[in-house]
Design a protein around this motif. Structure first.
Motif, PDB file in Angstrom:
ATOM      1  N   ILE A   1       0.843  -1.198   0.000  1.00  0.00           N
ATOM      2  CA  ILE A   1       0.000   0.000   0.000  1.00  0.00           C
ATOM      3  C   ILE A   1       0.882   1.253   0.000  1.00  0.00           C
ATOM      4  O   ILE A   1       0.610   2.220  -0.718  1.00  0.00           O
ATOM      5  N   VAL A   2       1.959   1.229   0.778  1.00  0.00           N
ATOM      6  CA  VAL A   2       2.900   2.357   0.782  1.00  0.00           C
ATOM      7  C   VAL A   2       3.517   2.523  -0.603  1.00  0.00           C
ATOM      8  O   VAL A   2       3.644   3.643  -1.108  1.00  0.00           O
ATOM      9  N   SER A   3       3.866   1.436  -1.244  1.00  0.00           N
ATOM     10  CA  SER A   3       4.443   1.489  -2.590  1.00  0.00           C
ATOM     11  C   SER A   3       3.450   2.077  -3.599  1.00  0.00           C
ATOM     12  O   SER A   3       3.828   2.882  -4.454  1.00  0.00           O
ATOM     13  N   LEU A   4       2.204   1.689  -3.496  1.00  0.00           N
ATOM     14  CA  LEU A   4       1.174   2.235  -4.380  1.00  0.00           C
ATOM     15  C   LEU A   4       0.989   3.734  -4.129  1.00  0.00           C
ATOM     16  O   LEU A   4       0.874   4.525  -5.076  1.00  0.00           O
ATOM     17  N   ALA A   5       0.985   4.145  -2.869  1.00  0.00           N
ATOM     18  CA  ALA A   5       0.896   5.571  -2.539  1.00  0.00           C
ATOM     19  C   ALA A   5       2.101   6.313  -3.115  1.00  0.00           C
ATOM     20  O   ALA A   5       1.971   7.434  -3.628  1.00  0.00           O
ATOM     21  N   ASP A   6       3.267   5.685  -3.081  1.00  0.00           N
ATOM     22  CA  ASP A   6       4.485   6.285  -3.627  1.00  0.00           C
ATOM     23  C   ASP A   6       4.374   6.463  -5.145  1.00  0.00           C
ATOM     24  O   ASP A   6       4.752   7.503  -5.691  1.00  0.00           O
ATOM     25  N   GLN A   7       3.832   5.464  -5.825  1.00  0.00           N
ATOM     26  CA  GLN A   7       3.623   5.581  -7.273  1.00  0.00           C
ATOM     27  C   GLN A   7       2.682   6.741  -7.587  1.00  0.00           C
ATOM     28  O   GLN A   7       2.919   7.528  -8.504  1.00  0.00           O
ATOM     29  N   ASN A   8       1.627   6.868  -6.794  1.00  0.00           N
ATOM     30  CA  ASN A   8       0.672   7.958  -6.995  1.00  0.00           C
ATOM     31  C   ASN A   8       1.295   9.311  -6.656  1.00  0.00           C
ATOM     32  O   ASN A   8       0.958  10.323  -7.285  1.00  0.00           O
ATOM     33  N   LEU A   9       2.204   9.326  -5.695  1.00  0.00           N
ATOM     34  CA  LEU A   9       2.937  10.552  -5.363  1.00  0.00           C
ATOM     35  C   LEU A   9       3.713  11.038  -6.581  1.00  0.00           C
ATOM     36  O   LEU A   9       3.691  12.223  -6.911  1.00  0.00           O
ATOM     37  N   TYR A  10       4.384  10.127  -7.263  1.00  0.00           N
ATOM     38  CA  TYR A  10       5.189  10.535  -8.423  1.00  0.00           C
ATOM     39  C   TYR A  10       4.318  10.989  -9.588  1.00  0.00           C
ATOM     40  O   TYR A  10       4.729  11.849 -10.362  1.00  0.00           O
TER      41      TYR A  10
END
Length: 162
Positions: A146-155
């Motif tokens: 979930i953190v990784s997905l949030a990170d992708q959305n951040l970029y």
């Protein structure tokens, strides 16, 4: 006992901003994760200061530190009871919301609070944020995913500020 409490506070608190550090949010997420469901989701936001290296390079690290504190203070304003915030590292912050607030509202409110903080600090630059979030709706989902997905959305959000 006071010494142990002080040590614990130092272990879990970011010295510059006074908010939690990544260890505290990890513990919090692990504690609440088993209760994650479609009706009780957990939304994780990753928040990054745009062009932070440029702020440090042009205005110095003391001004950069003030920018970090302004972001932390803005997060404190929107972090109602049950929402956990922390400095994830460098110029990145994380917000964990198990209360099912509207993500668009959270982002809008955070950006507005930061705008007010920037005016109060009289920064000679635009202090803006990129924000990515992801929602967990099942306890079987893994926190790092979930953190990784949030990170992708951040970029994806960060691309708007280039």
């Amino acid at each position: 006992k006071a010494l142990i409490e002080m040590q614990n506070a130092n272990i879990y608190t970011d010295a510059l901003t006074g908010i939690n550090n990544r260890y505290r949010v990890r513990e919090y997420l692990e504690k609440i994760w088993d209760h994650t469901t479609e009706k009780n989701p957990v939304v994780i936001y990753l928040i990054d200061i745009n062009k932070f290296k440029g702020i440090n390079d042009q205005y110095g690290h003391l001004i950069g530190d003030q920018a970090l504190v302004a972001v932390a203070d803005s997060l404190k304003v929107i972090a109602t009871e049950g929402i956990v915030i922390d400095r994830f590292g460098g110029d990145e912050f994380i917000l964990a919301d198990p209360l099912n607030h509207d993500p668009q509202s959270i982002q809008k409110e955070l950006r507005e609070e930061l705008r007010k903080a920037s005016l109060a600090h009289h920064f000679p630059f635009d202090l803006t944020l990129s924000i990515g979030y992801a929602k967990a709706t099942q306890a079987c989902q893994k926190i790092p995913d979930i953190v990784s997905l949030a990170d992708q959305n951040l970029y994806q959000d960060k691309a708007k500020y280039k």
